[in-house]
Design a protein around this motif. Structure first.
Motif, mmCIF file in Angstrom:
data_model
loop_
_atom_site.group_PDB
_atom_site.id
_atom_site.type_symbol
_atom_site.label_atom_id
_atom_site.label_comp_id
_atom_site.label_asym_id
_atom_site.label_seq_id
_atom_site.Cartn_x
_atom_site.Cartn_y
_atom_site.Cartn_z
ATOM 1 N N THR A 70 35.237 55.587 8.156
ATOM 2 C CA THR A 70 33.852 56.048 7.971
ATOM 3 C C THR A 70 32.912 54.854 7.876
ATOM 4 N N ALA A 71 33.344 53.788 7.210
ATOM 5 C CA ALA A 71 32.523 52.581 7.125
ATOM 6 C C ALA A 71 32.191 52.060 8.519
ATOM 7 N N ARG A 72 33.165 52.098 9.405
ATOM 8 C CA ARG A 72 32.922 51.597 10.765
ATOM 9 C C ARG A 72 31.979 52.511 11.543
ATOM 10 N N LEU A 73 32.104 53.807 11.338
ATOM 11 C CA LEU A 73 31.154 54.729 11.978
ATOM 12 C C LEU A 73 29.747 54.523 11.421
ATOM 13 N N ALA A 74 29.640 54.291 10.103
ATOM 14 C CA ALA A 74 28.324 54.022 9.507
ATOM 15 C C ALA A 74 27.731 52.726 10.063
ATOM 16 N N LEU A 75 28.589 51.729 10.292
ATOM 17 C CA LEU A 75 28.113 50.479 10.900
ATOM 18 C C LEU A 75 27.534 50.742 12.282
ATOM 19 N N LEU A 76 28.249 51.541 13.076
ATOM 20 C CA LEU A 76 27.752 51.863 14.413
ATOM 21 C C LEU A 76 26.417 52.591 14.345
ATOM 22 N N LEU A 77 26.291 53.533 13.411
ATOM 23 C CA LEU A 77 25.028 54.266 13.289
ATOM 24 C C LEU A 77 23.909 53.332 12.845
ATOM 25 N N GLY A 78 24.221 52.408 11.945
ATOM 26 C CA GLY A 78 23.213 51.428 11.545
ATOM 27 C C GLY A 78 22.738 50.590 12.713
ATOM 28 N N SER A 79 23.668 50.170 13.549
ATOM 29 C CA SER A 79 23.287 49.372 14.715
ATOM 30 C C SER A 79 22.490 50.190 15.714
ATOM 31 N N MET A 80 22.794 51.493 15.834
ATOM 32 C CA MET A 80 22.002 52.363 16.696
ATOM 33 C C MET A 80 20.577 52.503 16.165
ATOM 34 N N CYS A 81 20.437 52.591 14.832
ATOM 35 C CA CYS A 81 19.098 52.668 14.244
ATOM 36 C C CYS A 81 18.323 51.378 14.505
ATOM 37 N N ALA A 82 18.988 50.242 14.343
ATOM 38 C CA ALA A 82 18.334 48.965 14.610
ATOM 39 C C ALA A 82 17.912 48.884 16.073
ATOM 40 N N ASP A 83 18.771 49.379 16.978
ATOM 41 C CA ASP A 83 18.451 49.369 18.400
ATOM 42 C C ASP A 83 17.323 50.335 18.723
ATOM 43 N N SER A 84 17.065 51.290 17.813
ATOM 44 C CA SER A 84 15.950 52.218 17.980
ATOM 45 C C SER A 84 14.669 51.687 17.347
ATOM 46 N N GLY A 85 14.750 50.520 16.702
ATOM 47 C CA GLY A 85 13.580 49.953 16.032
ATOM 48 C C GLY A 85 13.354 50.505 14.641
ATOM 49 N N HIS A 86 14.334 51.214 14.069
ATOM 50 C CA HIS A 86 14.232 51.777 12.723
ATOM 51 C C HIS A 86 15.104 50.948 11.783
ATOM 52 N N HIS A 87 14.492 49.940 11.167
ATOM 53 C CA HIS A 87 15.265 48.928 10.462
ATOM 54 C C HIS A 87 15.628 49.313 9.031
ATOM 55 N N ALA A 88 14.831 50.163 8.396
ATOM 56 C CA ALA A 88 15.171 50.588 7.036
ATOM 57 C C ALA A 88 16.450 51.417 7.009
ATOM 58 N N PRO A 89 16.568 52.491 7.829
ATOM 59 C CA PRO A 89 17.844 53.218 7.822
ATOM 60 C C PRO A 89 19.004 52.363 8.295
ATOM 61 N N ALA A 90 18.760 51.443 9.224
ATOM 62 C CA ALA A 90 19.832 50.544 9.665
ATOM 63 C C ALA A 90 20.376 49.759 8.483
ATOM 64 N N GLN A 91 19.469 49.229 7.658
ATOM 65 C CA GLN A 91 19.904 48.465 6.488
ATOM 66 C C GLN A 91 20.688 49.349 5.519
ATOM 67 N N HIS A 92 20.233 50.578 5.328
ATOM 68 C CA HIS A 92 20.960 51.503 4.450
ATOM 69 C C HIS A 92 22.385 51.753 4.961
ATOM 70 N N TYR A 93 22.520 52.033 6.250
ATOM 71 C CA TYR A 93 23.845 52.326 6.799
ATOM 72 C C TYR A 93 24.771 51.115 6.708
ATOM 73 N N HIS A 94 24.236 49.926 6.965
ATOM 74 C CA HIS A 94 25.068 48.719 6.854
ATOM 75 C C HIS A 94 25.549 48.528 5.416
ATOM 76 N N GLN A 95 24.656 48.784 4.472
ATOM 77 C CA GLN A 95 25.022 48.648 3.061
ATOM 78 C C GLN A 95 26.064 49.693 2.670
ATOM 79 N N ILE A 96 25.880 50.920 3.149
ATOM 80 C CA ILE A 96 26.869 51.979 2.901
ATOM 81 C C ILE A 96 28.230 51.557 3.441
ATOM 82 N N ALA A 97 28.248 50.997 4.637
ATOM 83 C CA ALA A 97 29.511 50.573 5.248
ATOM 84 C C ALA A 97 30.204 49.515 4.393
ATOM 85 N N ALA A 98 29.431 48.569 3.867
ATOM 86 C CA ALA A 98 30.021 47.536 3.017
ATOM 87 C C ALA A 98 30.627 48.142 1.760
ATOM 88 N N ARG A 99 29.905 49.079 1.155
ATOM 89 C CA ARG A 99 30.405 49.731 -0.054
ATOM 90 C C ARG A 99 31.667 50.538 0.226
#
Length: 446
Positions: free
Chosen positions: A208-237
């Motif tokens: 799930t952490a890896r899927l959250a990482l992918l979703l975070g990167s998709m958000c960053a690629d969409s120009g939505h950096h706040a949710p990207a940061q949240h997903y990356h942090q979730i993945a780390a946790r």
């Protein structure tokens, strides 16, 4: 009715040594980092000081600028932004990652809530790891219920990660973002609450952490950096909860990469890269090369000697790596050379960067359509910086050829940057033709 002056914001600006004009300039700079264009001037700031309330995404940017300037987290209440909406998701490292994942993925599927979360900004203060650089572990939920999760569920999550990663590499993250959010919300999250043996549950957390990482990167690629940061942090946790140092290393490295791409080269971001490298010390060579090369990218802003050593070590590790399938077990050679170019460009070796980018493009595979397009953009920019107009035009034309198949804010930004680079040469016939093509492919349909 008369407004009440915002004395709290006035005091914070004074503490930071900013007048209205300087604060407006800082806001425009912070917005530009995250791909936003703001019309904020001295008079705008004066209206806020007189008591008017800024609209999103300005409250987030105001707090981000003040937090950076004062080197601490500034809250909306402290800044007198009394009617500014609070964060929809708790940015603290201590917040429950599974609860955050539930709220974020469901918000992705609601256009109104998705827009609110997307209007946020990357928060530099949230890049700092907790004390002693320890990722807090979540208490284990022993009251899991529902059907029993099995090893086959873990395999399904890993297989789906490959599918989503391949799609993002081919077409960008914008189109598949909602699909991955729905998969996490409706298929994956229930599995995390299902009864399972500890090894299976930990493997589910890591997947799930890896899927959250992918979703975070998709958000960053969409120009939505706040949710990207949240997903990356979730993945780390989640990786920390799973006891998976390799996935934790990849998550921290991804966070550092995201911040770096937005112009953040602070000690906190360098520390993320250093911690990623530490957690990867027992990982396969491909992952160690992946973390070490980005340590070189960030060190280039701080310590040239450390940069050269990190770059050499990353290249050595890459030669030891086995070629394995999967987005989290292999590190493409084209990506390594792309980051090598970033290091050399920061060290002002633009000729070396050009050579590394040329190698990167040559090594890109057919499945790396978006990375190849971004590499061409960087090649064009580097050629023009060195005075090579014709090769630059060739690479930009190649980018435009593939652009209609991409759905990526990063690709959009590279074309915007191309226009800025080309304006001084617009009397050149080839430049005029290229600018016309850019206008044609970026203009909305009538």
């Amino acid at each position: 009715m008369p407004r009440t002056p915002n004395t709290r914001l006035t005091l914070l600006m004074e503490a930071g040594g900013w007048g209205p004009a300087q604060f407006a300039a800082a806001l425009r700079g912070a917005a530009a980092e995250q791909g936003l264009t703001l019309t904020v001037h001295l008079t705008t700031v004066r209206r806020w000081l007189e008591g008017s309330q800024p609209r999103p995404p300005l409250p987030g940017l105001i707090l981000e600028c003040l937090s950076r300037r004062l080197d601490r987290c500034v809250t909306a209440h402290e800044a007198g932004l009394t009617r500014a909406p609070g964060p929809l998701v708790d940015p603290a490292w201590e917040a429950d990652p599974m609860r955050k994942l539930f709220h974020l993925t469901h918000a992705e599927l609601d256009p109104h809530r998705r827009a609110l979360i997307g209007a946020g900004v990357l928060t530099a203060t949230a890049l700092a790891l907790p004390a002693q650089d320890r990722i807090p572990a979540r208490s284990v939920d022993s009251a899991r219920a529902g059907r029993r999760a099995t090893a086959s569920d873990v395999e399904q999550l890993r297989a789906m990660a490959s599918v989503f990663a391949a799609s993002a590499d081919q077409h960008g993250g914008q189109r598949m973002r909602a699909a991955l959010a729905a998969y996490l919300a409706h298929e994956v999250t229930p599995l995390l609450h299902a009864p399972a043996p500890d090894p299976v549950h930990h493997a589910l957390l890591a997947a799930t952490a890896r899927l959250a990482l992918l979703l975070g990167s998709m958000c960053a690629d969409s120009g939505h950096h706040a949710p990207a940061q949240h997903y990356h942090q979730i993945a780390a946790r989640l990786a920390a909860d799973a006891g998976d140092p390799t996935t934790l290393a990849i998550a921290l490295r991804t966070m550092a990469t995201h911040a770096h791409d937005l112009g953040q080269h602070t000690p906190a971001v360098l520390n993320l890269a250093e911690q990623a490298d530490q957690h990867a010390r027992n990982a396969p060579p491909a992952v160690r090369a992946y973390t070490h090369i980005h340590l070189a990218v960030l060190s280039a802003h701080h310590d040239r000697h450390a940069t050269v050593a990190a770059l050499a070590r990353a290249e050595c590790l890459h030669t030891e790596a086995d070629v394995e399938p999967g987005p989290f077990s292999r590190y493409p050679a084209g990506a390594l050379h792309y980051q090598r170019a970033q290091v050399l460009a920061t060290l002002k070796d633009h000729t070396g960067a050009l050579s590394a980018l040329t190698t990167s493009l040559r090594l890109r595979t057919e499945t790396e359509r978006l990375p190849a397009a971004l590499t061409r953009a960087r090649l064009a920019e580097t050629h023009l910086r060195l005075g090579h107009l014709e090769p630059a035009l060739t690479h930009w034309h190649a980018l435009i050829d593939i652009y209609p198949t991409l759905h990526s804010a990063r690709a959009d930004q590279r074309l915007t940057t191309a226009v800025q680079y080309l304006r001084p040469h617009r009397r050149h016939t080839g430049v005029t033709d290229l600018l016309d093509r850019i206008t044609e492919v970026t203009s909305p349909p009538r």
